[in-house]
Enzyme design. Structure first.
Site, PDB file in Angstrom:
ATOM      1  N   ASP A  61      16.176  11.604  -7.189  1.00 34.48           N
ATOM      2  CA  ASP A  61      17.565  12.075  -7.077  1.00 34.48           C
ATOM      3  C   ASP A  61      18.134  11.942  -5.666  1.00 34.48           C
ATOM      4  OD1 ASP A  61      17.511  12.683  -9.778  1.00 34.48           O
ATOM      5  OD2 ASP A  61      17.012  14.797  -9.456  1.00 34.48           O
ATOM      6  N   LYS A  65       2.799   4.539  -1.331  1.00 36.90           N
ATOM      7  CA  LYS A  65       2.648   5.538  -2.389  1.00 36.90           C
ATOM      8  C   LYS A  65       3.814   6.496  -2.232  1.00 36.90           C
ATOM      9  CE  LYS A  65      -1.919   4.662  -1.222  1.00 36.90           C
ATOM     10  NZ  LYS A  65      -2.603   4.588   0.028  1.00 36.90           N
ATOM     11  N   HIS A  89       0.798  -1.231   0.000  1.00 39.11           N
ATOM     12  CA  HIS A  89       0.000   0.000   0.000  1.00 39.11           C
ATOM     13  C   HIS A  89       0.828   1.278   0.000  1.00 39.11           C
ATOM     14  CE1 HIS A  89      -3.713   2.257   1.435  1.00 39.11           C
ATOM     15  NE2 HIS A  89      -4.122   1.535   0.415  1.00 39.11           N
TER      16      HIS A  89
END
Length: 176
Positions: A126, A121, A119
């Site tokens: 960089d 996100k 789950h």
């Protein structure tokens, strides 16, 4: 006497607050931006961050259907940015999707099936920018859902998220 104590406590509080905002020697101060949806500019913020990538992008996503974000990842790869994606097993499909678009563009894409739901996100860009929050990388998240997205510029935090990403990569399988 009471006024002197209050003045002293006030000065002590101000001193403490200033010390909390001062970066330690050798570190850089972090900065952040926050976005809310529906229609709060989260997708645009993700695309902007991806467009500024110069060396690497790692992604962990539960749901991934956003065409603008998929296009920004492919554009980053075409600029020479090293892009890798880990997705929840729910993204495996026989139908053409944003995920298929990534795989066809040569972006290494993996499935994390070791959990009931992967789950996360998260994007780390960089090694210094973390994009995270409840915001799924989907059209619905931008247009219909109540979501939040943070874009945080902090190398230490990015390092912690990168370490976690690598731990998930170790048990993920390449998507064909």
């Amino acid at each position: 006497m009471k006024k002197i104590k209050l003045l002293f406590l006030g000065l002590l509080l101000i001193s403490f607050l200033n010390s909390c905002q001062t970066p330690s020697p050798g570190s850089t101060p972090s900065s952040w931006s926050v976005y809310f949806s529906p229609e709060g500019g989260a997708t645009d913020a993700v695309v902007k961050a991806l467009n500024e990538a110069t060396s690497s992008v790692i992604v962990q996503a539960y749901s991934f259907t956003s065409v603008p974000i998929a296009k920004a990842l492919v554009a980053a790869k075409r600029r020479g940015v090293n892009v890798h994606v880990i997705l929840d097993k729910s993204n495996q499909s026989e139908h053409y999707s944003a995920v298929t678009f990534l795989v066809n563009a040569g972006i290494p894409t993996y499935i994390d099936a070791a959990h009931a739901i992967a789950h996360n996100k998260v994007m780390v860009i960089d090694g210094e920018t973390v994009v995270t929050g409840s915001f799924n990388f989907t059209k619905a998240a931008e247009l219909r859902n109540a979501e939040n997205l943070l874009v945080i510029h902090d190398r230490t935090l990015a390092g912690q998220y990168t370490k976690n990403w690598n731990a998930h990569l170790a048990h993920s399988q390449p998507m064909n």
